[in-house]
Design an enzyme around this catalytic site. Structure first.
Site, PDB file in Angstrom:
ATOM      1  N   LYS A  58      24.556  40.298  73.115  1.00  0.00           N
ATOM      2  CA  LYS A  58      24.978  40.036  74.419  1.00  0.00           C
ATOM      3  C   LYS A  58      24.849  38.431  74.688  1.00  0.00           C
ATOM      4  O   LYS A  58      25.930  37.900  75.135  1.00  0.00           O
ATOM      5  CB  LYS A  58      24.340  40.661  75.438  1.00  0.00           C
ATOM      6  CG  LYS A  58      25.068  40.837  76.719  1.00  0.00           C
ATOM      7  CD  LYS A  58      26.134  41.514  76.743  1.00  0.00           C
ATOM      8  CE  LYS A  58      27.100  41.737  78.217  1.00  0.00           C
ATOM      9  NZ  LYS A  58      27.972  42.760  78.164  1.00  0.00           N
ATOM     10  N   GLY A  63       8.529  51.450  60.467  1.00  0.00           N
ATOM     11  CA  GLY A  63       9.339  52.568  60.623  1.00  0.00           C
ATOM     12  C   GLY A  63       8.082  53.589  60.892  1.00  0.00           C
ATOM     13  O   GLY A  63       6.834  53.086  60.805  1.00  0.00           O
ATOM     14  N   SER A  88      38.922  43.563  82.014  1.00  0.00           N
ATOM     15  CA  SER A  88      37.997  44.059  83.071  1.00  0.00           C
ATOM     16  C   SER A  88      37.447  42.889  84.064  1.00  0.00           C
ATOM     17  O   SER A  88      37.169  43.107  85.092  1.00  0.00           O
ATOM     18  CB  SER A  88      36.978  45.169  82.501  1.00  0.00           C
ATOM     19  OG  SER A  88      36.037  44.128  82.025  1.00  0.00           O
ATOM     20  N   GLY A  89      37.442  41.636  83.165  1.00  0.00           N
ATOM     21  CA  GLY A  89      36.893  40.773  83.991  1.00  0.00           C
ATOM     22  C   GLY A  89      35.430  40.888  83.620  1.00  0.00           C
ATOM     23  O   GLY A  89      34.725  39.500  84.144  1.00  0.00           O
ATOM     24  N   GLY A  90      34.926  41.685  83.080  1.00  0.00           N
ATOM     25  CA  GLY A  90      33.367  41.752  82.614  1.00  0.00           C
ATOM     26  C   GLY A  90      33.289  40.838  81.388  1.00  0.00           C
ATOM     27  O   GLY A  90      34.293  40.127  80.750  1.00  0.00           O
ATOM     28  N   VAL A  91      32.170  40.439  80.982  1.00  0.00           N
ATOM     29  CA  VAL A  91      31.792  39.458  79.925  1.00  0.00           C
ATOM     30  C   VAL A  91      32.453  39.784  78.497  1.00  0.00           C
ATOM     31  O   VAL A  91      33.074  38.867  77.993  1.00  0.00           O
ATOM     32  CB  VAL A  91      30.008  39.449  79.451  1.00  0.00           C
ATOM     33  CG1 VAL A  91      30.092  38.205  78.775  1.00  0.00           C
ATOM     34  CG2 VAL A  91      29.368  39.092  80.818  1.00  0.00           C
ATOM     35  N   ASP A  92      32.411  40.990  78.308  1.00  0.00           N
ATOM     36  CA  ASP A  92      32.693  41.376  76.528  1.00  0.00           C
ATOM     37  C   ASP A  92      34.323  41.271  76.778  1.00  0.00           C
ATOM     38  O   ASP A  92      34.878  40.597  75.925  1.00  0.00           O
ATOM     39  CB  ASP A  92      32.188  42.657  76.533  1.00  0.00           C
ATOM     40  CG  ASP A  92      30.798  42.762  76.460  1.00  0.00           C
ATOM     41  OD1 ASP A  92      30.165  41.671  76.350  1.00  0.00           O
ATOM     42  OD2 ASP A  92      30.333  43.964  76.430  1.00  0.00           O
ATOM     43  N   SER A  93      35.072  41.726  77.506  1.00  0.00           N
ATOM     44  CA  SER A  93      36.503  41.966  77.637  1.00  0.00           C
ATOM     45  C   SER A  93      37.126  40.332  77.880  1.00  0.00           C
ATOM     46  O   SER A  93      37.927  39.906  77.258  1.00  0.00           O
ATOM     47  CB  SER A  93      36.979  42.887  78.360  1.00  0.00           C
ATOM     48  OG  SER A  93      37.155  42.542  79.685  1.00  0.00           O
ATOM     49  N   SER A  94      36.202  39.703  78.698  1.00  0.00           N
ATOM     50  CA  SER A  94      36.739  38.344  78.847  1.00  0.00           C
ATOM     51  C   SER A  94      36.582  37.390  77.689  1.00  0.00           C
ATOM     52  O   SER A  94      37.520  36.754  77.366  1.00  0.00           O
ATOM     53  CB  SER A  94      35.923  37.813  80.075  1.00  0.00           C
ATOM     54  OG  SER A  94      36.146  38.293  81.256  1.00  0.00           O
ATOM     55  N   HIS A 108       3.875  42.836  63.689  1.00  0.00           N
ATOM     56  CA  HIS A 108       5.242  42.659  63.963  1.00  0.00           C
ATOM     57  C   HIS A 108       5.501  41.230  64.546  1.00  0.00           C
ATOM     58  O   HIS A 108       5.443  41.113  65.739  1.00  0.00           O
ATOM     59  CB  HIS A 108       5.683  43.779  65.092  1.00  0.00           C
ATOM     60  CG  HIS A 108       5.921  45.085  64.763  1.00  0.00           C
ATOM     61  ND1 HIS A 108       6.829  45.756  64.075  1.00  0.00           N
ATOM     62  CD2 HIS A 108       4.754  46.076  64.508  1.00  0.00           C
ATOM     63  CE1 HIS A 108       6.754  46.822  63.444  1.00  0.00           C
ATOM     64  NE2 HIS A 108       5.537  47.308  64.014  1.00  0.00           N
TER      65      HIS A 108
END
Ligand code: XMP
Length: 523
Positions: free
Chosen positions: A379, A65, A236-242, A182
């Site tokens: 993703k 932070g 929509s045919g996009g990755v997420d909605s598919s 990190h």
């Protein structure tokens, strides 16, 4: 296939909680933990301890932070957290906070002592479980202006740099570990191994986070929630909605209706391909062919934002109309993913483009509830889950495609002729990139039909035709991007093919701007 039988008991997975103190790498920490096969959630540092305890985590990670722990308003947690008996890994600010809270001394680093930024040679005590099995030295990524002048009682110094004797501290008895650097960033060599050691050596992780397990659990949860209700999903045919559709299809297929609005702004053959990909699922798929409707609404419009608004609105209207035809719908599915969840509420950034996401729709119809089956996934996890569900690579590995589709890639006013020209040229571009074996190394590539015409010569005649721009970028998050260095001979082949095979295009240019200052799309 991993789909659970109805009512099958699903074993819960272990959980690690990342307490977010406002560090810029909070998501990255969560990603790394999950890459180690352990489920993890990011929660704000201000979350009441009781709430965190209820989640029954096996370990905690405090993020970095930008604050200094000794300042009055610095973000803190209740000291009770240290008597709970749970392993803790503090990173940068998180390490300093732990040291400060447990009686150590953290001060501003003096000029010539321990303020460290960037790559730093670091030496480890490999008898400490955090560094078990690792080399005795490695490069770490530092970014701190404060310094632990004195470490708390019970802690040993287990990592040092040339400038700083306490780059890593550990209290093995209480399983408290702190690192100034990190471990989550790629620049830290073996950083992920240190995180893995914390998880498996200190927290007793079993590595039970797999996409199969998540898929099973989500399918079962959706079944229980939906009961015999009706569900609607905008595909929509996009990755997420598919992938969301894949989950819902397996969970409550016969009660699900997917609405796929083909706005006529898709790439070549894309509408048919999406429809075909879902043909094997037991779902009611409505494809609305609305090309004419969209093109009529968009006729004569050349302002990019106006185009986006019209498309967004029209999309919603059609979805609404289809929803009414189905009758009462209880649930709406949205393809929200984890970065959206973590980032929501953060946004006071300027609107560069009003992104229209056809997968996520507003609350315009009365629904009992919204179902977001992917809200805990990154993703790449969504892609993995899609593959597990048996979705074709064509859908799962797709490049991002803007909601307004090719409308954002025809500059100026839209006509069917222009869209068809672009579709052909874009198809050739993609085909040649694939042939050259570059498809995996360029993160997004597409053609743009500019509204500039120029003089050319073809055969013996003068032409006055369109200029087509090719865009190709490499990026990891699409927030910043570099232009892809496509070899000249590949560009040459693409250019020759397009001007020969697509009428009315006589000039090809390649876009060599990074983002920023340009954006990836032209509109
Ligand atoms: P820009 O052009 O803003 O794009 O650099 C970043 C990424 O977002 C995609 N993009 C969109 N995605 N709806 C979407 O779902 C949109 O309206 C939209 N506009 C741009 C773009 O393709 C790139 O991957």
């Amino acid at each position: 296939m991993f789909v659970p039988k109805k009512g099958e008991t699903i074993v819960e997975h272990q959980l690690v909680i990342v307490l977010d103190f406002g560090g810029q790498y909070n998501q990255l920490i969560a990603r790394r933990v999950r890459e180690c096969g352990v489920y993890c959630e990011v929660v704000p540092y201000s979350t009441p301890l009781e709430e965190i305890k209820k989640k029954n985590p096996i370990g905690l990670i405090f993020t970095g932070g930008s604050n200094s722990v000794y300042l009055e308003n610095a973000p803190k947690v209740s000291n009770e957290i240290y008597t709970w008996g749970i392993p803790i890994l503090g990173i940068c600010y998180g390490c300093q906070l732990m040291a400060h809270s447990l009686g150590g001394l953290v001060t501003e680093a003096q000029e010539d002592t321990a303020r460290e930024y960037g790559r730093t040679d670091t030496y480890f005590d490999t008898s400490c479980s955090l560094f078990k099995g690792l080399p005795e030295s490695a490069v770490t990524w530092m970014s701190h202006g404060d310094y632990m002048a004195q470490v708390p009682e019970g802690f040993a110094l287990v990592g040092k740099t040339d400038a700083c004797p306490n780059a890593a501290i550990a209290d093995e008895a209480r399983k408290f570990y702190g690192v100034q650097y990190h471990p989550e960033v790629n620049h830290t060599e073996h950083g992920i191994d240190m995180i893995r050691n914390f998880l498996y050596e200190a927290c007793g992780a079993k590595g039970d986070w797999t996409m199969q397990q998540y898929g099973k659990q989500t399918i079962e949860e959706v079944r229980q929630k939906v009961g015999d209700g009706k569900v609607l999903l905008a595909l929509s045919g996009g990755v997420d909605s598919s992938v969301a559709a894949g989950i819902l299809a397996e969970a409550v297929g016969s009660q699900l209706t997917c609405v796929f609005v083909d706005h006529g702004l898709m790439r070549k053959d894309e509408g048919d391909e999406v429809e075909e990909a879902f043909a094997k699922w037991d779902i009611h798929l409505i494809r609305v062919n609305a090309e004419e409707r969209f093109l009529n609404r968009l006729a004569g419009i050349s302002d990019p934002e106006e185009k986006r608004k019209i498309i967004g609105e029209e999309f919603i209207r059609i979805f609404e109309e289809e929803g009414k035809k189905i009758g009462t719908v209880d649930y709406l599915v949205q393809g929200t993913i984890y970065p959206d969840v973590i980032e929501s509420g953060a946004g006071d950034a300027a609107t560069i483009k009003s992104h229209h996401n056809v997968g996520g729709l507003p609350d315009f119809v009365d629904f009992k509830e919204i179902i977001e089956p992917l809200r805990l996934l990154f993703k790449d996890e969504v892609r993995k889950l899609g593959t597990e569900l048996g979705l074709p690579d064509y859908l799962v590995q797709r490049q991002p495609f803007p909601g307004p589709g090719l409308a954002s890639r025809v500059i100026g006013d839209l006509t069917k002729e222009k869209l068809d020209m672009l579709r052909e040229a874009d198809f050739i571009y993609r085909e040649e990139i694939a042939k050259a074996g570059l498809a995996q190394s360029i993160d997004q590539y597409f053609a743009v039909l500019t509204n500039t015409r120029s003089v050319g010569v073809m055969g013996d005649g003068r032409t006055y035709d369109y200029t087509l721009a090719l865009r190709g970028v490499t990026t990891s998050d699409f927030m910043t991007a570099d232009w892809a260095k496509i070899p000249y001979d590949v560009l040459d082949k693409i250019s020759v093919r397009i001007v020969n095979e697509v009428s009315n295009i006589s000039r090809i240019v390649y876009d060599i701007t990074s983002k920023p200052p340009a954006t990836i799309e032209w509109e």
